[in-house]
Design an enzyme around this catalytic site. Structure first.
Site, short mmCIF file in Angstrom:
data_model
loop_
_atom_site.label_atom_id
_atom_site.label_comp_id
_atom_site.label_asym_id
_atom_site.label_seq_id
_atom_site.Cartn_x
_atom_site.Cartn_y
_atom_site.Cartn_z
CE LYS A 193 -2.64 1.01 3.68
NZ LYS A 193 -2.47 2.47 4.13
NE ARG A 200 6.21 6.75 1.14
CZ ARG A 200 5.29 6.53 1.95
NH1 ARG A 200 4.09 5.73 1.79
NH2 ARG A 200 5.38 7.02 2.98
CG ASP A 236 -6.68 3.80 2.51
OD1 ASP A 236 -7.95 3.77 2.62
OD2 ASP A 236 -5.91 3.75 3.36
CG ASN A 292 -9.95 7.24 8.28
OD1 ASN A 292 -9.30 8.17 8.79
ND2 ASN A 292 -10.07 6.01 9.54
CB SER A 294 7.85 9.15 8.74
OG SER A 294 6.78 8.10 8.15
CG ASP A 318 0.93 0.73 9.47
OD1 ASP A 318 0.22 1.35 10.32
OD2 ASP A 318 0.99 0.78 8.49
CD GLU A 344 -5.66 3.56 8.96
OE1 GLU A 344 -5.26 3.66 7.71
OE2 GLU A 344 -4.87 3.55 10.03
CG HIS A 401 -6.97 -1.81 7.21
ND1 HIS A 401 -5.98 -1.65 6.50
CD2 HIS A 401 -6.77 -0.37 7.78
CE1 HIS A 401 -4.96 -0.86 6.77
NE2 HIS A 401 -5.53 -0.09 7.58
NE ARG A 402 -1.88 -1.44 8.73
CZ ARG A 402 -1.55 -2.31 7.77
NH1 ARG A 402 -1.68 -3.47 7.77
NH2 ARG A 402 -1.25 -1.37 6.29
CE LYS A 422 -7.23 2.90 6.11
NZ LYS A 422 -7.86 4.28 5.43
#
Length: 420
Positions: free
Chosen positions: A20, A25, A47, A89, A166, A308, A336, A379-380, A405
């Protein structure tokens, strides 16, 4: 709601989708390139598709062939967009796009869900203001929605606080080469999640952008550089690998995640080594990393670079002997969901002692039992607590579709564990 059926995993091989973080990026870099870019194996999730849709609203032309996305770059600038750009989100979309939007024309308004409106972005806005860009939070509270004017980004020296994310630094790095004078960036606090900074710098290098740096405290990017059009491939997502390694860890099984290796700059690949410290066996070859479960014991670990993966580790710790101490994770409150509080609450429902302190999380392994797990539209949380259901009956996951997501096919891949 779905119920996770207990299962002792044997030997399994799984594949996870593209990263993701890399996809966000790479799509942004491609949209700034000097021609047509081919992005292979991108993650197609809620996302990342929001980021792609936003870039299209800002003038990039995209042809989405699912496994390949072709993007016509805008050569370092974006077109005006009078409509609000909705990012749900997706904190990554919001923060990275808030930076590069300053390269466009007109004023961009970035909006999202009610939860997004509680996720801090003030440090990035402060940095943009230092650069003469009249960026502001609509409600003057340091959180989205935000308005970013284009046409004011000439470059210069800037100091940024990255103690919360970051991604603020990554946003500046992505915009820097397209400014006239470039950016000289000093990091005053942090950054947390340092591997994501390395990832951004690596992607910039792939696109032909030169960055000079002094560790994580100083970054100099010359202006007037050009993102180079070309063919780019997104590597598999190490954060998604963690759920399958965790499943092996708690069941004593063996799971190989294909395509994920320690050569990756994704910090989450380090979770396999944490599991090794807890008593698992970790093997690696050119095809991927294999985790084989063993008798688990508690560890003390700094997870600042793998935030995460904290819910993943916390659920595994619930099946380890002793109290696992997870340090330097205060910034999880701004994810999230408030992941520290959410993780403690849901582990508590399962009879597991979990305590969130100011900057750490303590989980004491014990006799977990089944429970209905709330996911907080995160989601996590859903993917992490699925692991617990392999060991104890009665684990039911509310709102399982929240995995859209980041990993839309998660439950399909998860079910392959029952074949091993």
């Amino acid at each position: 709601m779905i119920e996770i059926k207990p299962h002792r995993i044997g030997r399994c091989r799984v594949s996870v989708p593209g990263s993701k973080s890399y996809t966000h990026r790479t799509l942004i870099a491609a949209a700034l390139a000097d021609g047509t870019c081919t992005v292979r194996r991108p993650l197609r999730s809620q996302d990342t598709l929001l980021t792609l849709a936003a870039l299209e609203k800002m003038g990039a032309t995209a042809v989405d062939r699912e496994t390949v996305i072709e993007i016509q770059g805008q050569n370092g600038s974006f077109k005006p967009c009078a409509d609000e750009i909705y990012l749900a989100n997706s904190g990554t979309s919001m923060r990275l796009l808030a930076g590069v939007a300053a390269l466009g024309q007109g004023t961009y308004t970035l909006t999202g869900t009610p939860r997004m409106y509680h996720r801090p972005i003030g440090h990035l806005l402060d940095a943009l203001v230092q650069l003469g860009i009249d960026a502001r939070a609509v409600d003057d509270n340091g959180c989205p929605p935000v308005r970013i004017p284009g046409g004011q980004a000439t470059g210069g020296a800037v100091t940024i606080n990255c103690s919360v994310s970051s991604q603020f630094l990554s946003a500046l790095l992505l915009m820097a080469p397209c400014t006239e004078k470039g950016l000289s960036i000093t990091v005053s606090h942090g950054p947390v999640s340092r591997p994501y900074v390395d990832m951004t710098v690596d992607i910039l290098a792939d696109f032909g952008i030169k960055v000079q740096r002094d560790g994580y405290t100083r970054f100099d990017v010359a202006g007037g550089q050009t993102y180079r059009a070309g063919d780019y491939t997104v590597e598999p997502d190490a954060s998604q690998a963690g759920y399958f390694w965790g499943a092996a860890a708690i069941t004593g099984g063996s799971v190989t995640v294909e395509g994920v290796t320690r050569a990756s700059t994704q910090g989450d690949v380090g979770l396999a080594r944490v599991f090794e410290r807890m008593g698992c066996r970790v093997d690696e070859d050119e095809k991927g990393i294999t985790v084989t479960g063993g008798k688990l014991t508690a560890v003390t670990v700094d997870m600042a670079d793998m935030p995460d993966m904290v819910p993943t580790l916390a659920v595994v710790a619930a099946f380890a002997e002793g109290t696992t101490v997870i340090e330097n994770v205060s910034h999880l409150k701004a994810k999230e969901s408030d992941r520290l509080t959410a993780t403690c609450t849901e582990l508590g429902k399962m009879g597991v002692t979990a305590v969130a302190e100011a900057d750490r999380l303590l989980v004491t392994g014990g006799n977990a039992h089944g429970a209905v797990i709330d996911t907080y539209d995160d989601h996590r949380m859903a993917m992490s607590f699925a692991m617990a259901g392999l060991m104890v009956p009665g684990v039911r996951i509310n709102d399982p579709d929240c995995v859209e997501k980041s990993f839309p096919t998660f439950w399909e891949v998860w079910n392959t564990l029952y074949n091993g």
